[in-house]
Design a protein around this motif. Sequence first.
Motif, short mmCIF file in Angstrom:
data_model
loop_
_atom_site.label_atom_id
_atom_site.label_comp_id
_atom_site.label_asym_id
_atom_site.label_seq_id
_atom_site.Cartn_x
_atom_site.Cartn_y
_atom_site.Cartn_z
N LYS A 41 0.84 -1.19 0.00
CA LYS A 41 0.00 0.00 0.00
C LYS A 41 0.88 1.25 0.00
CE LYS A 41 -2.29 0.95 3.79
NZ LYS A 41 -1.65 2.16 4.21
N ALA A 74 -11.37 -7.11 -1.54
CA ALA A 74 -11.27 -5.87 -0.77
C ALA A 74 -12.22 -5.94 0.43
CB ALA A 74 -11.61 -4.67 -1.63
N ARG A 93 -12.17 -3.28 2.76
CA ARG A 93 -12.36 -1.91 3.22
C ARG A 93 -12.09 -0.93 2.09
NH1 ARG A 93 -8.50 0.41 8.03
NH2 ARG A 93 -9.53 2.42 8.39
N ILE A 118 -11.62 3.17 1.61
CA ILE A 118 -11.46 4.48 2.23
C ILE A 118 -11.64 5.52 1.14
CG2 ILE A 118 -9.87 6.02 3.45
CD1 ILE A 118 -8.57 3.48 4.66
N CYS A 160 -17.74 -5.09 2.12
CA CYS A 160 -16.63 -4.15 2.05
C CYS A 160 -17.03 -2.91 2.85
CB CYS A 160 -16.35 -3.78 0.59
SG CYS A 160 -14.95 -2.67 0.35
N TRP A 203 -5.71 6.41 5.95
CA TRP A 203 -5.16 5.57 4.88
C TRP A 203 -3.78 5.04 5.26
CZ3 TRP A 203 -6.41 2.94 0.68
CH2 TRP A 203 -5.36 2.46 -0.11
N ALA A 235 -3.96 2.25 7.74
CA ALA A 235 -4.82 1.11 7.38
C ALA A 235 -3.98 -0.12 7.07
CB ALA A 235 -5.69 1.45 6.19
N VAL A 266 -7.25 -3.22 1.64
CA VAL A 266 -7.87 -1.89 1.58
C VAL A 266 -7.65 -1.27 0.21
CG1 VAL A 266 -5.85 -0.78 2.61
CG2 VAL A 266 -8.06 0.34 2.76
#
Length: 120
Positions: A2, A63, A65, A67, A91, A105, A108, A112
């Motif tokens: 990420k 996925a 989550r 944001i 989700c 973010w 997280a 995500v």
Amino acid sequence: MKPTIDRTTFGAITIEGAVYERDVMIRLNGQVKKRKKKLSKAVYGTSHTISLAEAKHIYQKGAERLIIGAGQYSTVALSDAAADYFKRKQCQVELLPMGEVIRVWNAAEGAVIGLFHVTC
């Protein structure tokens, strides 16, 4: 992996040192992609309401989550159909102003994905 959001200003978001002057999505694999807001504009005449068609484009299998950086003034919202779609996919969705989304973010974990509206 990420990517990290470095900062955001009205009209731009900086991710891992790269400046994007448009709305973007971050996929499960960390790729930054241009948001396809025309999918929502075709239905609502604005990109401030996320349509079912755009929700289907945003979602990725696996996925857990999503944001959403809802803009500098939190103008973005999910349509009822989009909210129902994410609920059926199990989700979790979080809508946050851009000023708050960076912290959420970057902290997280897990599967995500993100959508970031960089203006209003």
